[in-house]
Design a protein around this motif. Sequence first.
Motif, short mmCIF file in Angstrom:
data_model
loop_
_atom_site.label_atom_id
_atom_site.label_comp_id
_atom_site.label_asym_id
_atom_site.label_seq_id
_atom_site.Cartn_x
_atom_site.Cartn_y
_atom_site.Cartn_z
N ASN A 93 12.97 -8.54 -14.31
CA ASN A 93 12.10 -7.66 -15.07
C ASN A 93 12.25 -6.22 -14.59
N TRP A 94 13.44 -5.64 -14.81
CA TRP A 94 13.69 -4.30 -14.27
C TRP A 94 12.88 -3.22 -14.98
N LYS A 95 12.67 -3.38 -16.27
CA LYS A 95 11.92 -2.35 -17.01
C LYS A 95 10.48 -2.24 -16.51
N GLY A 96 9.90 -3.39 -16.14
CA GLY A 96 8.53 -3.39 -15.68
C GLY A 96 8.35 -2.98 -14.23
N ASN A 97 9.48 -2.74 -13.53
CA ASN A 97 9.40 -2.43 -12.10
C ASN A 97 9.95 -1.05 -11.74
N LEU A 98 10.18 -0.23 -12.75
CA LEU A 98 10.79 1.08 -12.49
C LEU A 98 9.93 1.97 -11.59
N LYS A 99 8.61 1.73 -11.57
CA LYS A 99 7.72 2.53 -10.74
C LYS A 99 7.15 1.74 -9.57
N ASN A 100 7.75 0.57 -9.29
CA ASN A 100 7.24 -0.28 -8.22
C ASN A 100 8.15 -0.26 -7.00
N SER A 101 7.53 -0.45 -5.84
CA SER A 101 8.29 -0.53 -4.59
C SER A 101 9.36 -1.60 -4.69
N GLY A 102 10.53 -1.28 -4.19
CA GLY A 102 11.67 -2.19 -4.28
C GLY A 102 12.64 -1.83 -5.37
N SER B 141 0.84 -1.20 0.00
CA SER B 141 0.00 0.00 0.00
C SER B 141 0.87 1.25 0.00
N LEU B 142 0.27 2.36 -0.33
CA LEU B 142 0.96 3.65 -0.27
C LEU B 142 1.40 3.95 1.16
N GLU B 143 0.56 3.59 2.13
CA GLU B 143 0.90 3.83 3.53
C GLU B 143 2.16 3.08 3.93
N ARG B 144 2.28 1.84 3.47
CA ARG B 144 3.49 1.07 3.81
C ARG B 144 4.71 1.59 3.07
N GLN B 145 4.52 2.12 1.87
CA GLN B 145 5.66 2.74 1.17
C GLN B 145 6.13 3.98 1.92
N GLU B 146 5.19 4.74 2.44
CA GLU B 146 5.57 5.92 3.24
C GLU B 146 6.31 5.49 4.51
N ALA B 147 5.87 4.39 5.11
CA ALA B 147 6.57 3.85 6.28
C ALA B 147 7.98 3.40 5.91
#
Length: 260
Positions: free
Chosen positions: A161-170, A116-122
């Motif tokens: 799959n780095w191209k598909g994860n550029l906007k993902n957490s991690g 979640s966005l909340e966990r990303q903020e954490a």
Amino acid sequence: MLRIISANLNGIRSAAKKGFMGWLNDQSADFICVQELKAQQADLGPEILSPPGLHAYFHHAQKKGYSGSGIFTPHPVKHVQLGFGNPEFDAEGRYVEVQIGQLSVISVYMPSGSSSLERQEAKFRFLDAFLPHLIQLKKSGRQILLCGDVNIAHHEIDLKNWKGNLKNSGFLPEERAWLTNLFSELGYVDVYRQLEPDASDTCYTWWSQRGQAYAKNVGWRIDYQIATPELAQAARKAGVYKEQRFSDHAPLIIEYDWKL
């Protein structure tokens, strides 16, 4: 040789049922750092709390079935620290440090922000709070070995799959920049990458449980051993253990030409 293992267990009781404790007892390791215990002290039996020939130190989350970290070692420990002084994340059981001589070995379970966005903020709060602690550790003059699930892949080579994860957490730019700062500016060393600079498909330590990711080796390298330079220079051999599966992560094993 100093033999160090780091393993996210995604539930220590589940991993034990899959043979982890028996495997651990056969490893002749000096320190086994574990993360994501998902258990309280009262939930654990003697097989886990008192394995033959090993001391066990755990930092449990206050929330049941959540987070948690620990260290097993056959060596007598001079000092144990649970938590790094941050109330929010110490309540989640994310940090165990043991000291022997001039060596500090740390098991850390850094937050994931994928749910979640909340966990990303954490997660960002954790990174902001943890960096000053790492700076102070390095200033102490001790040899530091930080082991654990960092929940960040640093470079494109570190996930399939780095191209598909550029906007993902991690794999967010801010997360990757945090690791770059840790290594390039603060002087800590990514020990696996020092030993295996070109490893790609063999470097992964975590695979999603969706879409046959493990079978297809669509993985991420998010489990690390991070050391101060002198200790890092003593590293001789690194590998990811995949002969048995104890969780959705695989143990990272590194050997150091270092005497306690």
